[in-house]
Design an enzyme around this catalytic site. Structure first.
Site, PDB file in Angstrom:
ATOM      1  N   SER A 152      -6.674 -55.383 -84.668  1.00 48.90           N
ATOM      2  CA  SER A 152      -5.594 -55.390 -83.676  1.00 48.90           C
ATOM      3  C   SER A 152      -4.633 -54.216 -83.807  1.00 48.90           C
ATOM      4  CB  SER A 152      -4.819 -56.692 -83.757  1.00 48.90           C
ATOM      5  OG  SER A 152      -4.176 -56.791 -85.009  1.00 48.90           O
ATOM      6  N   HIS A 210      -9.783 -60.499 -80.323  1.00 49.87           N
ATOM      7  CA  HIS A 210      -9.377 -59.344 -79.510  1.00 49.87           C
ATOM      8  C   HIS A 210     -10.565 -58.686 -78.808  1.00 49.87           C
ATOM      9  CE1 HIS A 210      -5.095 -58.928 -80.395  1.00 49.87           C
ATOM     10  NE2 HIS A 210      -5.375 -59.289 -81.635  1.00 49.87           N
ATOM     11  N   LYS A 214      -5.746 -65.496 -75.767  1.00 45.78           N
ATOM     12  CA  LYS A 214      -5.604 -64.067 -75.457  1.00 45.78           C
ATOM     13  C   LYS A 214      -6.265 -63.776 -74.104  1.00 45.78           C
ATOM     14  CE  LYS A 214      -4.626 -62.603 -80.123  1.00 45.78           C
ATOM     15  NZ  LYS A 214      -5.137 -63.018 -81.429  1.00 45.78           N
TER      16      LYS A 214
HETATM   17  C1  LIG Z   1      -4.715 -63.953 -82.514  1.00 40.37           C
HETATM   18  C2  LIG Z   1      -5.752 -64.010 -83.564  1.00 40.37           C
HETATM   19  C3  LIG Z   1      -6.049 -65.209 -84.232  1.00 40.37           C
HETATM   20  C4  LIG Z   1      -5.263 -66.470 -83.987  1.00 40.37           C
HETATM   21  O1  LIG Z   1      -5.578 -67.016 -82.748  1.00 40.37           O
HETATM   22  P1  LIG Z   1      -4.697 -68.234 -82.200  1.00 40.37           P
HETATM   23  O2  LIG Z   1      -5.597 -68.935 -81.246  1.00 40.37           O
HETATM   24  O3  LIG Z   1      -3.482 -67.625 -81.574  1.00 40.37           O
HETATM   25  O4  LIG Z   1      -4.342 -69.071 -83.377  1.00 40.37           O
HETATM   26  C5  LIG Z   1      -7.086 -65.213 -85.144  1.00 40.37           C
HETATM   27  N1  LIG Z   1      -7.790 -64.087 -85.419  1.00 40.37           N
HETATM   28  C6  LIG Z   1      -7.516 -62.914 -84.813  1.00 40.37           C
HETATM   29  C7  LIG Z   1      -8.327 -61.708 -85.133  1.00 40.37           C
HETATM   30  C8  LIG Z   1      -6.482 -62.836 -83.880  1.00 40.37           C
HETATM   31  O5  LIG Z   1      -6.203 -61.671 -83.304  1.00 40.37           O
END
Ligand SMILES: *Cc1c(COP(=O)(O)O)cnc(C)c1O
Length: 396
Positions: free
Chosen positions: A183, A211, A242
């Site tokens: 990220s 992502h 996301k």
């Molecule tokens: C955002 C993210 C998470 C967490 O996801 P949520 O559903 O918000 O708990 C886990 N792993 C990665 C790589 C992320 O970017």
């Protein structure tokens, strides 16, 4: 008594403030979308949401969520295995498996839980987890909850990965785990080479697609599509928070027996509430839309290419990527903060990151592109970057 720890916490908070690391939350008073309104009254263009496909405020998802409130009510008041499973939950699990080309799927309240609950049921102290050094916090926590031996390889470094695989050859089972897209840099894990090494050294492969799912690959199927390795990854975790609508929810999808064991033994699944029907029904609608067309992916990929090429031409130092994350390198922590606040004054909402979120001396501004951005939004952002960049001496 609260007295003693109160003093201690006040000191800790003051130290966070002094180090300039205190996180302030900006308050939004409109739906999440390209153009948002802040409580200050200012309207800004949002370039820091994970709203990659522009679905966070999509009418079809809102409609599906409303319908489920009428047909299935508001809450489940139960975990899945007691009385928290509806026909909607089973349908969504099937649709996620179809999307990724996997056997089966298990839903969680969030991907943080999916990653937190994936290792401990599968592996014991005779086994090894080999993890990328930049993996997400939830993977790190999941590894901590498991007794397996821990090996770490440098970010996306397949040479180091091979060394760790060799070091772990005495273990009963090995699993290599990586984020699909990292990220902070926006770089994509070299999944083709990772899968090849895992075959050579008899290891399972797990990828966290938070992502990358919905984003990378021609139709948004994630890194397994991008590298043409569909069916060759054993475990995929991902989020509905996301690209896939942005509400809440996580999942693990993969081999049949793995998902079945998780349903029996994964602690965040067994001991935490079931997703509400409205969120699940919007998720079903979303995967139906994804299976009909990939026009949102086309638009996102166009937007990303356009933004990257204009910014590079303007002289900015940008990390190359196939994701929708664009890291604009500034190398100076203070500059990253000054530049982000100047951009906000220009109506562009972006975040500057610096140590300890990224390595020392590698401060940057991160821009996240979206299919919800129109060309005029991108042009406004690019012009603001050029104006502020010149003003601050970042570009000539
Ligand atoms: C955002 C993210 C998470 C967490 O996801 P949520 O559903 O918000 O708990 C886990 N792993 C990665 C790589 C992320 O970017």
């Amino acid at each position: 008594m609260y007295g003693k720890i109160k003093d201690h916490l006040q000191k800790e908070l003051a130290a966070i403030q002094e180090a300039g690391l205190f996180k302030h939350e900006r308050i939004i008073v409109s739906p999440q979308q390209a153009e948002i309104k802040l409580d200050s009254g200012q309207t800004v263009l949002n370039f820091c949401a994970n709203n990659y496909l522009g679905l966070s405020n999509h009418p079809a998802l809102i409609q599906a969520a409303k319908e489920a409130l009428d047909t299935h009510g508001y809450g489940m008041s139960s975990v899945r295995f007691i009385c928290g499973t509806t026909d909607l939950h089973k349908t969504l699990e099937r649709k996620i498996a179809e999307f990724f080309g996997t056997d089966d799927t298990i839903l969680y309240a969030a991907c943080f839980d999916a990653n937190g609950g994936v290792f401990e049921p599968l592996l014991g102290e005779e086994d090894a987890i080999i993890s990328d050094s930049l993996n997400h916090a939830s993977i790190i926590d999941g590894v901590r909850l498991c007794k397996a031996k821990r090996f770490r390889y440098q970010n996306a470094d397949v040479k180091d990965l091979e060394a760790q695989l060799i070091a772990a050859q005495d273990c009963r089972f090995r699993i290599v785990v990586t984020d699909g897209v990292f990220s902070m840099d926006g770089n994509v894990a070299p999944m083709d080479k990772i899968v090849e090494l895992c075959k050579k050294y008899d290891a399972l492969v797990m990828v966290d697609e938070c992502h990358s799912a919905g984003v990378v690959g021609e139709t948004g199927r994630g890194v397994t599509e991008l590298f043409n390795i569909r069916g060759e990854v054993d475990i995929i975790t991902g989020t509905l928070g996301k690209a896939f609508g942005g509400a809440i929810g996580g999942f693990t999808t993969g081999k049949k027996e793995i998902i079945e064991i998780l349903r029996q033994r994964s602690r965040p699944y067994l001991f935490s509430n079931s997703l509400p029907p409205n969120v699940v029904n919007a998720g079903i609608k979303m995967f139906d839309m994804m299976s009909e067309t990939h026009e949102l992916q086309d638009k996102l990929h166009d937007n990303t290419e356009y933004f990257m090429s204009k910014m590079t031409a303007a002289g900015f130092d940008i990390k190359p990527t196939k994701s929708a994350i664009c890291a604009i390198m500034l190398y100076d922590a203070k500059l990253s903060q000054v530049m982000a606040s100047r951009l906000l004054e220009e109506g562009i909402y972006v975040i500057g990151f610096y140590y300890p979120v990224v390595p020392k001396g590698l401060a940057r501004i991160r821009v996240q592109l979206s299919a919800g951005h129109e060309r005029k939004h991108l042009d406004k952002a690019i012009n603001a970057f050029i104006k502020v960049g010149k003003e601050l001496g970042v570009i000539k």
